[in-house]
Write an enzyme that holds these catalytic residues in place. Structure first.
Site, PDB file in Angstrom:
ATOM      1  CE  LYS A  90      -3.596   2.345   2.748  1.00 30.54           C
ATOM      2  NZ  LYS A  90      -4.539   2.392   3.648  1.00 30.54           N
TER       3      LYS A  90
ATOM      4  CE  LYS B  23      -6.210   1.699  -0.446  1.00 28.54           C
ATOM      5  NZ  LYS B  23      -6.521   1.839   1.046  1.00 28.54           N
TER       6      LYS B  23
HETATM    7  C1  PBG Z   1      -7.174   3.038   5.789  1.00 30.11           C
HETATM    8  C2  PBG Z   1      -7.522   3.090   4.217  1.00 30.11           C
HETATM    9  C3  PBG Z   1      -7.493   4.075   3.362  1.00 30.11           C
HETATM   10  C4  PBG Z   1      -8.121   3.635   2.372  1.00 30.11           C
HETATM   11  C5  PBG Z   1      -8.526   2.420   2.434  1.00 30.11           C
HETATM   12  N1  PBG Z   1      -8.084   1.810   3.656  1.00 30.11           N
HETATM   13  C6  PBG Z   1      -6.968   5.344   3.524  1.00 30.11           C
HETATM   14  C7  PBG Z   1      -5.439   5.739   3.772  1.00 30.11           C
HETATM   15  O1  PBG Z   1      -4.651   4.777   3.916  1.00 30.11           O
HETATM   16  O2  PBG Z   1      -5.112   6.842   3.761  1.00 30.11           O
HETATM   17  C8  PBG Z   1      -8.350   4.303   0.792  1.00 30.11           C
HETATM   18  C9  PBG Z   1      -9.298   3.816  -0.009  1.00 30.11           C
HETATM   19  C10 PBG Z   1      -9.369   4.629  -1.403  1.00 30.11           C
HETATM   20  O3  PBG Z   1      -8.865   5.788  -1.413  1.00 30.11           O
HETATM   21  O4  PBG Z   1     -10.544   4.678  -1.955  1.00 30.11           O
HETATM   22  N2  PBG Z   1      -8.165   2.885   6.608  1.00 30.11           N
END
Ligand code: PBG
Length: 327
Positions: free
Chosen positions: A199, A253
């Site tokens: 991520k 992601k």
């Molecule tokens: C954290 C989380 C995020 C997203 C999913 N889970 C935000 C982040 O890490 O800042 C982002 C998902 C998206 O942008 O659609 N709980």
């Protein structure tokens, strides 16, 4: 071995829709798709998310209804994000049995839990008043190991509320192992973990922070999420660690800007690979379409096909219900 032009004419197999359909190498199926959904405590009407046209923060009732629509369309999973009425430094609502996410998990499971895999995001940022994905040290850093204890407790609370899979997204070191141990100790040996493995600290998450009301009040997430410019080997190290800790599905992601990572994961690992087409990917296409600059429907399908072609077995997308219906 193959012929050269003029014997070889690749256009022959592109001549008609029937030919193109026959030889298509990438086919999307509704069961490839998982729908992320937002549910907010204490509202009596769904609230539109301005930066994500078509996406709402659900009430408990509208969530049930939307879950049915997704299941009827054939998506294979739902992943819930909860927005609590009250936030604090340790994100107490996240593992409260009566917290919004646990309540919503019970609602949705009751409604469609036999037809689809119902799960929740396992993180703290929606629940903390400072908006970070973990608890903080006195100096304001995200405290990795103290956060693991919180994640373990949240995962167990979610599993007790019926979450069929646990999806830790905070990028703390050791999170999969800590959650696996806690689940096993509480009798949830059979609940799998979908790990947010690679991520990235991405600007593509921008609109999500409005949808989940979780923008960090100071600093950013770059001390724990991966650097977009980091070496590909860093993602491979993360996937090796997550698998060693017991991850059942691994995720990349965002999706479209990281197709190379998806492909490497698919080539390297033996478990399903998921990709998250995130809020910014959604917003870019919706915004350009609203301006009349692109063909919305074609671009949605092309983006999903490319993510699948890169190697994703599962795709989390805010268009899941719409696309599943269209397939
Ligand atoms: C954290 C989380 C995020 C997203 C999913 N889970 C935000 C982040 O890490 O800042 C982002 C998902 C998206 O942008 O659609 N709980």
């Amino acid at each position: 071995m193959s012929a050269e032009y003029p014997a070889a004419r690749p256009r022959r197999l592109r001549r008609s829709p029937a030919f193109r359909r026959m030889v298509a190498g990438t086919r999307l199926h509704p069961a490839d798709l998982i729908l992320p959904m937002f549910v907010k405590e204490g509202i009596d009407q769904p609230q539109p998310v301005a930066s994500m046209p078509g996406v709402v923060q659900h009430t408990r009732d509208s969530l049930r209804k939307a879950a049915h629509e997704a299941a009827d369309a054939g998506v294979s999973g739902l992943i819930l994000f909860g927005i609590p009425a009250v936030k604090d430094a340790r994100g107490s609502a996240a593992d409260d049995p009566e917290g919004i996410l646990q309540v919503a998990l019970r609602d949705v499971n009751e409604e469609v839990g036999d037809a689809v895999v119902v799960m929740a995001d396992t993180c703290l940022d929606e629940f903390t008043d400072h908006g970070h994905c973990g608890v903080l040290t006195a100096s304001g850093d995200v405290d990795n190991d103290a956060t693991l204890e919180r994640y373990a407790s949240i995962a167990v609370a979610q599993a007790r509320a019926g979450s069929q899979m646990i999806a830790p997204s905070g990028m703390m070191d050791g999170q999969v192992g800590a959650i696996r141990a806690a689940l096993d100790a509480d009798g949830f040996r059979d609940v799998p973990i979908l790990a947010y493995t690679a991520k990235y600290a991405s600007a593509f998450f921008g609109p999500f922070r409005e949808a989940a009301e979780c923008a960090p009040q100071f600093g950013d997430r770059s001390t724990h999420q991966q650097d977009p410019a980091g070496p590909l080997e860093e993602a491979l190290r993360e996937v090796r660690l997550d698998l060693a800790e017991g991850a059942d599905v691994v995720m990349v992601k965002p999706a479209l800007a990281y197709l190379d990572v998806i492909r490497r994961f698919r080539d390297e690992v033996e478990v399903p690979v998921a990709a998250y087409q995130v809020s910014g990917e959604y917003a870019m296409i919706e915004a350009a379409a609203a301006n009349g600059w692109i063909d919305r429907d074609r671009m949605i399908m092309e983006s999903l096909v490319s993510i699948k072609r890169a190697g994703a077995d599962l795709i989390l997308t805010y268009w899941a219900t719409e696309v599943a219906r269209r397939l």
